[in-house]
Motif scaffolding. Structure first.
Motif, PDB file in Angstrom:
ATOM      1  N   PRO A  31       6.256 -10.684  -0.367  1.00 45.79           N
ATOM      2  CA  PRO A  31       6.549 -11.392   0.878  1.00 45.79           C
ATOM      3  C   PRO A  31       6.020 -10.579   2.071  1.00 45.79           C
ATOM      4  O   PRO A  31       5.794  -9.372   1.944  1.00 45.79           O
ATOM      5  CB  PRO A  31       8.082 -11.459   0.905  1.00 45.79           C
ATOM      6  N   VAL A  32       5.813 -11.230   3.195  1.00 43.07           N
ATOM      7  CA  VAL A  32       5.286 -10.555   4.393  1.00 43.07           C
ATOM      8  C   VAL A  32       6.442 -10.315   5.355  1.00 43.07           C
ATOM      9  O   VAL A  32       7.072 -11.260   5.823  1.00 43.07           O
ATOM     10  CB  VAL A  32       4.185 -11.401   5.062  1.00 43.07           C
ATOM     11  N   PHE A  33       6.707  -9.043   5.650  1.00 39.69           N
ATOM     12  CA  PHE A  33       7.878  -8.672   6.435  1.00 39.69           C
ATOM     13  C   PHE A  33       7.516  -8.126   7.819  1.00 39.69           C
ATOM     14  O   PHE A  33       6.383  -7.692   8.056  1.00 39.69           O
ATOM     15  CB  PHE A  33       8.684  -7.591   5.697  1.00 39.69           C
ATOM     16  N   TYR A  34       8.522  -8.092   8.672  1.00 35.11           N
ATOM     17  CA  TYR A  34       8.430  -7.502  10.013  1.00 35.11           C
ATOM     18  C   TYR A  34       8.747  -6.011   9.903  1.00 35.11           C
ATOM     19  O   TYR A  34       9.864  -5.643   9.553  1.00 35.11           O
ATOM     20  CB  TYR A  34       9.428  -8.216  10.932  1.00 35.11           C
ATOM     21  N   LEU A  35       7.767  -5.148  10.190  1.00 31.68           N
ATOM     22  CA  LEU A  35       7.949  -3.694  10.070  1.00 31.68           C
ATOM     23  C   LEU A  35       8.776  -3.372   8.829  1.00 31.68           C
ATOM     24  O   LEU A  35       9.921  -2.942   8.909  1.00 31.68           O
ATOM     25  CB  LEU A  35       8.612  -3.140  11.335  1.00 31.68           C
ATOM     26  N   PRO A  36       8.193  -3.585   7.650  1.00 31.70           N
ATOM     27  CA  PRO A  36       8.947  -3.651   6.393  1.00 31.70           C
ATOM     28  C   PRO A  36       9.730  -2.391   6.063  1.00 31.70           C
ATOM     29  O   PRO A  36       9.431  -1.300   6.559  1.00 31.70           O
ATOM     30  CB  PRO A  36       7.842  -3.868   5.346  1.00 31.70           C
ATOM     31  N   PRO A  37      10.734  -2.553   5.175  1.00 35.36           N
ATOM     32  CA  PRO A  37      11.463  -1.385   4.705  1.00 35.36           C
ATOM     33  C   PRO A  37      10.563  -0.474   3.868  1.00 35.36           C
ATOM     34  O   PRO A  37       9.512  -0.896   3.369  1.00 35.36           O
ATOM     35  CB  PRO A  37      12.590  -1.982   3.850  1.00 35.36           C
ATOM     36  N   ILE A  38      10.998   0.759   3.719  1.00 35.59           N
ATOM     37  CA  ILE A  38      10.196   1.773   3.022  1.00 35.59           C
ATOM     38  C   ILE A  38       9.901   1.339   1.589  1.00 35.59           C
ATOM     39  O   ILE A  38       8.796   1.543   1.070  1.00 35.59           O
ATOM     40  CB  ILE A  38      10.939   3.127   3.046  1.00 35.59           C
ATOM     41  N   TRP A  53       9.366  -1.572   0.397  1.00 34.25           N
ATOM     42  CA  TRP A  53       8.263  -2.536   0.394  1.00 34.25           C
ATOM     43  C   TRP A  53       6.926  -1.797   0.348  1.00 34.25           C
ATOM     44  O   TRP A  53       6.013  -2.179  -0.391  1.00 34.25           O
ATOM     45  CB  TRP A  53       8.373  -3.423   1.631  1.00 34.25           C
ATOM     46  N   PHE A  54       6.826  -0.725   1.128  1.00 31.73           N
ATOM     47  CA  PHE A  54       5.570   0.041   1.153  1.00 31.73           C
ATOM     48  C   PHE A  54       5.316   0.748  -0.169  1.00 31.73           C
ATOM     49  O   PHE A  54       4.164   0.963  -0.548  1.00 31.73           O
ATOM     50  CB  PHE A  54       5.578   1.044   2.313  1.00 31.73           C
ATOM     51  N   SER A  55       6.376   1.109  -0.888  1.00 30.89           N
ATOM     52  CA  SER A  55       6.166   1.768  -2.180  1.00 30.89           C
ATOM     53  C   SER A  55       5.514   0.815  -3.179  1.00 30.89           C
ATOM     54  O   SER A  55       4.762   1.232  -4.056  1.00 30.89           O
ATOM     55  CB  SER A  55       7.482   2.325  -2.731  1.00 30.89           C
ATOM     56  N   VAL A  56       5.788  -0.477  -3.035  1.00 22.54           N
ATOM     57  CA  VAL A  56       5.144  -1.495  -3.881  1.00 22.54           C
ATOM     58  C   VAL A  56       3.745  -1.808  -3.345  1.00 22.54           C
ATOM     59  O   VAL A  56       2.760  -1.834  -4.084  1.00 22.54           O
ATOM     60  CB  VAL A  56       6.001  -2.784  -3.926  1.00 22.54           C
ATOM     61  N   PHE A  57       3.654  -2.007  -2.045  1.00 27.32           N
ATOM     62  CA  PHE A  57       2.390  -2.378  -1.406  1.00 27.32           C
ATOM     63  C   PHE A  57       1.313  -1.315  -1.625  1.00 27.32           C
ATOM     64  O   PHE A  57       0.160  -1.631  -1.936  1.00 27.32           O
ATOM     65  CB  PHE A  57       2.636  -2.596   0.089  1.00 27.32           C
ATOM     66  N   LEU A  58       1.672  -0.041  -1.476  1.00 22.41           N
ATOM     67  CA  LEU A  58       0.673   1.035  -1.525  1.00 22.41           C
ATOM     68  C   LEU A  58       0.471   1.623  -2.920  1.00 22.41           C
ATOM     69  O   LEU A  58      -0.354   2.508  -3.102  1.00 22.41           O
ATOM     70  CB  LEU A  58       1.065   2.153  -0.551  1.00 22.41           C
ATOM     71  N   ASN A  59       1.211   1.138  -3.909  1.00 19.48           N
ATOM     72  CA  ASN A  59       1.026   1.623  -5.274  1.00 19.48           C
ATOM     73  C   ASN A  59      -0.403   1.288  -5.731  1.00 19.48           C
ATOM     74  O   ASN A  59      -0.801   0.117  -5.748  1.00 19.48           O
ATOM     75  CB  ASN A  59       2.048   0.947  -6.199  1.00 19.48           C
ATOM     76  N   PRO A  60      -1.200   2.313  -6.082  1.00 16.01           N
ATOM     77  CA  PRO A  60      -2.603   2.055  -6.443  1.00 16.01           C
ATOM     78  C   PRO A  60      -2.771   1.158  -7.669  1.00 16.01           C
ATOM     79  O   PRO A  60      -3.838   0.597  -7.886  1.00 16.01           O
ATOM     80  CB  PRO A  60      -3.175   3.461  -6.698  1.00 16.01           C
ATOM     81  N   ILE A  95      -2.382  -6.672  -4.491  1.00 14.91           N
ATOM     82  CA  ILE A  95      -1.390  -7.367  -3.684  1.00 14.91           C
ATOM     83  C   ILE A  95      -1.861  -8.743  -3.216  1.00 14.91           C
ATOM     84  O   ILE A  95      -2.948  -8.884  -2.638  1.00 14.91           O
ATOM     85  CB  ILE A  95      -1.016  -6.524  -2.443  1.00 14.91           C
ATOM     86  N   VAL A  96      -1.012  -9.729  -3.485  1.00 13.80           N
ATOM     87  CA  VAL A  96      -1.193 -11.074  -2.923  1.00 13.80           C
ATOM     88  C   VAL A  96       0.029 -11.348  -2.043  1.00 13.80           C
ATOM     89  O   VAL A  96       1.167 -11.173  -2.478  1.00 13.80           O
ATOM     90  CB  VAL A  96      -1.283 -12.150  -4.031  1.00 13.80           C
ATOM     91  N   PHE A  97      -0.212 -11.769  -0.799  1.00 15.83           N
ATOM     92  CA  PHE A  97       0.896 -12.092   0.097  1.00 15.83           C
ATOM     93  C   PHE A  97       1.257 -13.568  -0.003  1.00 15.83           C
ATOM     94  O   PHE A  97       0.377 -14.435  -0.096  1.00 15.83           O
ATOM     95  CB  PHE A  97       0.535 -11.764   1.547  1.00 15.83           C
ATOM     96  N   GLU A 148       2.232 -16.306 -11.787  1.00 18.49           N
ATOM     97  CA  GLU A 148       1.778 -15.380 -12.838  1.00 18.49           C
ATOM     98  C   GLU A 148       1.955 -13.930 -12.397  1.00 18.49           C
ATOM     99  O   GLU A 148       2.159 -13.040 -13.209  1.00 18.49           O
ATOM    100  CB  GLU A 148       0.295 -15.642 -13.153  1.00 18.49           C
ATOM    101  N   GLU A 149       1.862 -13.695 -11.091  1.00 16.26           N
ATOM    102  CA  GLU A 149       1.998 -12.332 -10.579  1.00 16.26           C
ATOM    103  C   GLU A 149       3.440 -11.838 -10.740  1.00 16.26           C
ATOM    104  O   GLU A 149       4.363 -12.630 -10.894  1.00 16.26           O
ATOM    105  CB  GLU A 149       1.647 -12.267  -9.080  1.00 16.26           C
ATOM    106  N   ILE A 150       3.615 -10.504 -10.684  1.00  8.27           N
ATOM    107  CA  ILE A 150       4.971  -9.956 -10.607  1.00  8.27           C
ATOM    108  C   ILE A 150       5.543 -10.415  -9.270  1.00  8.27           C
ATOM    109  O   ILE A 150       4.956 -10.161  -8.217  1.00  8.27           O
ATOM    110  CB  ILE A 150       4.952  -8.414 -10.694  1.00  8.27           C
ATOM    111  N   ASN A 151       6.674 -11.096  -9.331  1.00 10.99           N
ATOM    112  CA  ASN A 151       7.185 -11.801  -8.145  1.00 10.99           C
ATOM    113  C   ASN A 151       8.209 -10.947  -7.392  1.00 10.99           C
ATOM    114  O   ASN A 151       9.299 -10.692  -7.880  1.00 10.99           O
ATOM    115  CB  ASN A 151       7.808 -13.129  -8.607  1.00 10.99           C
ATOM    116  N   PHE A 152       7.830 -10.532  -6.180  1.00  8.63           N
ATOM    117  CA  PHE A 152       8.732  -9.740  -5.349  1.00  8.63           C
ATOM    118  C   PHE A 152       9.321 -10.553  -4.193  1.00  8.63           C
ATOM    119  O   PHE A 152       9.885  -9.981  -3.270  1.00  8.63           O
ATOM    120  CB  PHE A 152       7.987  -8.516  -4.788  1.00  8.63           C
TER     121      PHE A 152
END
Length: 207
Positions: free
Chosen positions: A9-16, A18-25, A29-31, A148-152
């Motif tokens: 999901p797309v958040f407002y100044l997301p919690p930390i 969220w970034f651990s999932v987003f930046l995991n190499p 990521i699909v928004f 099909e994606e891992i759903n967050f």
């Protein structure tokens, strides 16, 4: 490396977390932009550490009958941008790194976007500049109930304790009120500065 396709999901100044999932190499990521807008979530709120504890900053939205996230318009009837900026400044001006990043943070609140999604994405660009990351992402093309994606989409609750394990770090008011887990990325950046990225990479994730 085997890549995980992750729907985020797309958040407002997301919690930390969220970034651990987003930046995991390992995550591609699909928004999500077509979901029906859920109320009382991080899509239009962020939590910071104020002088009296956790403070939620909420972007007001237009109630015009539109429901898809990508169509949700920000309400500018009140000067929320200025109010949010003042709250952030008051909360973090005595933190170790606020002054260093203040001008970049300020740019987020100069954004004049009509749509919440656009505002959140532009805010994310600025945070990526601060973190010196260039994580690519794409937007989905339709709403799929069981993707099909891992759903967050429902993974990060603004109401329940975080499912992610994080080490405590020093926060501006933690001497008085203790450690508050998984606040906005702003809290981490203001208190950890350039160490923020290392901290994010060490977060234990629950899939």
């Amino acid at each position: 490396m085997n890549m995980n396709n992750v729907l985020l999901p797309v958040f407002y100044l997301p919690p930390i977390s969220w970034f651990s999932v987003f930046l995991n190499p390992e995550n591609e990521i699909v928004f999500e932009q077509f979901e029906s807008f859920p109320k009382q979530t991080y899509r239009n709120r962020t939590n910071i550490y104020g002088a009296n504890g956790k403070l939620s900053l909420i972007i007001p939205i237009q109630h015009n009958g539109k429901r898809e996230l990508k169509e949700i318009e920000i309400s500018h009837r009140e000067d929320w941008r200025n109010l949010h900026w003042k709250s952030i400044k008051t909360a973090y001006q005595s933190s170790p790194y606020f002054e260093f990043y203040e001008d970049k943070f300020r740019k987020i609140f100069d954004l004049k976007e009509k749509y919440l999604l656009d505002f959140n994405l532009k805010g994310l660009e600025i945070i990526q500049q601060i973190l010196k990351t260039e994580k690519a992402h794409s937007l989905n093309v339709e709403y799929i109930k069981n993707p099909e994606e891992i759903n967050f989409r429902e993974k990060f609750s603004a109401k329940l304790p975080s499912e992610f394990e994080m080490e405590e770090y020093y926060q501006t008011f933690s001497d008085k009120l203790g450690f508050l887990n998984d606040l906005s990325i702003l809290d981490l950046i203001c208190n950890k500065g350039q160490e923020s990225l290392t901290y994010i990479k060490n977060i234990k994730q629950s899939y």
